[in-house]
Design an enzyme around this catalytic site. Structure first.
Site, PDB file in Angstrom:
ATOM      1  CB  VAL A  62       2.805  10.809   1.279  1.00  0.00           C
ATOM      2  CG1 VAL A  62       2.054  10.114   0.154  1.00  0.00           C
ATOM      3  CG2 VAL A  62       4.046  11.508   0.738  1.00  0.00           C
ATOM      4  CE  LYS A  92      11.555   6.086   7.369  1.00  0.00           C
ATOM      5  NZ  LYS A  92      11.635   5.172   6.197  1.00  0.00           N
ATOM      6  CE1 TYR A 115       9.069   6.332   9.894  1.00  0.00           C
ATOM      7  CE2 TYR A 115       9.074   8.689  10.350  1.00  0.00           C
ATOM      8  CZ  TYR A 115       8.930   7.642   9.465  1.00  0.00           C
ATOM      9  OH  TYR A 115       8.661   7.893   8.144  1.00  0.00           O
ATOM     10  CG  ASP A 146       8.342  -9.371  10.492  1.00  0.00           C
ATOM     11  OD1 ASP A 146       8.790  -8.213  10.275  1.00  0.00           O
ATOM     12  OD2 ASP A 146       7.986  -9.762  11.618  1.00  0.00           O
ATOM     13  CB  SER A 191      -0.925   0.014   1.235  1.00  0.00           C
ATOM     14  OG  SER A 191      -0.163   0.080   2.439  1.00  0.00           O
ATOM     15  N   GLY A 192       0.232   2.396  -0.054  1.00  0.00           N
ATOM     16  CA  GLY A 192       0.949   3.651   0.111  1.00  0.00           C
ATOM     17  C   GLY A 192       2.011   3.903  -0.932  1.00  0.00           C
ATOM     18  CB  ILE A 193       5.352   5.519  -0.620  1.00  0.00           C
ATOM     19  CG1 ILE A 193       4.872   6.903  -0.164  1.00  0.00           C
ATOM     20  CG2 ILE A 193       6.612   5.655  -1.481  1.00  0.00           C
ATOM     21  CD1 ILE A 193       5.824   7.612   0.772  1.00  0.00           C
ATOM     22  CG  ASP A 212       3.693  -5.044   2.845  1.00  0.00           C
ATOM     23  OD1 ASP A 212       3.235  -5.341   3.967  1.00  0.00           O
ATOM     24  OD2 ASP A 212       3.820  -3.872   2.470  1.00  0.00           O
TER      25      ASP A 212
END
Length: 258
Positions: free
Chosen positions: A181, A152, A148, A55, A12-14, A34
């Site tokens: 986003v 990053k 997080y 995972d 999903s998403g990006i 995924d």
């Protein structure tokens, strides 16, 4: 020759947006990875992608992913490390397990996949490209996101370090750093209140997966052949400054006029 593109966080998403653009624009063969097997199955039905449910917090699974995709579906040309998790954990409540899982998925997995890609390219005499999905959180900390934000920031340095060491064998490594986003992601849900607070930018709209996917495709392609070790910020100008502040003073003071 159609490229073979390996995308993590593809359900999903990006990640899904990246898969869709490569498939539609280049006719690419997609290996989509995924942890969510059902969502991967729907992507496979839509795009004809090969799928691997894994995972990425599992070092063995992450470390073997590239070789599996290469052996099962042919040499890989582009790796997009888009998988990432974004839990909300106050700093004073952080446990070692919570911290480690975020680092394992967001930093260690891209490192293991990129290193395996470099080895495979070197052994076969092929060149290739890696694009990591970073975040504006690498530059500015947020409440509840110490793990997080740190991951990053580390991913951006991993991008540069890998670019230095893999450049001589013809593997370019770059990153795209998106602003906020809009995605429909069960993996990383956010409230509308949070989205409104974090999404202010000079261009005045929230990002969409195709905005980021276009940057990923450009960085991985021939037009960016002399680009490596860079972080491309695709954020509506948010990293340049904020539009969320009022004019600090209307007019000019006497001292400023002197």
């Amino acid at each position: 020759m159609t490229p073979h593109v390996l995308v993590t966080g593809a359900a999903s998403g990006i990640g899904a947006g990246v898969c869709e653009l490569f498939a539609s624009a280049d006719g690419a063969r997609i290996t989509a990875v995924d942890v969510r097997a059902e969502a991967l199955s729907r992507l496979a039905d839509r795009l004809g992608a090969h799928v691997i449910a894994a995972d990425l917090a599992d070092a063995e699974a992450a470390g073997g992913l590239l070789d599996r995709a290469w052996q099962e579906h042919g040499p890989v040309d582009v790796v997009v490390n888009a998988a990432g998790i974004y839990p909300a954990t106050p700093f004073l409540e952080m446990t070692a397990a919570q911290w480690d899982r975020v680092q394992d998925v967001n930093v260690r997995a891209p490192m293991l996949i990129t290193a395996a890609f470099g080895r495979a390219c070197a052994a076969s005499g092929r060149t290739g490209s890696v694009v990591n999905i970073a975040s504006g959180a690498a530059l500015r900390a947020r409440p509840g996101a110490a793990h997080y934000c740190t991951s990053k920031a580390a991913l951006e340095m991993l991008t540069k370090a890998a670019a230095v060491e893999l450049g001589p064998i013809g593997v370019r490594v770059n990153a795209v750093s998106p602003g906020f986003v809009t995605v429909d992601s069960a993996a990383n849900p956010v409230t509308e209140e949070y989205a409104a607070a974090v999404s202010a930018n000079p261009l005045g709209r929230r990002g969409l997966p195709p905005d980021v996917a276009a940057a990923v495709r450009w960085l991985s392609g021939a037009e960016a052949a002399w680009v490596t070790g860079t972080v491309l910020r695709v954020d509506g100008g948010a990293s340049a400054g904020t539009t969320a502040l009022p004019l600090h003073w209307k007019g000019t003071s006497e001292v400023q006029q002197a």
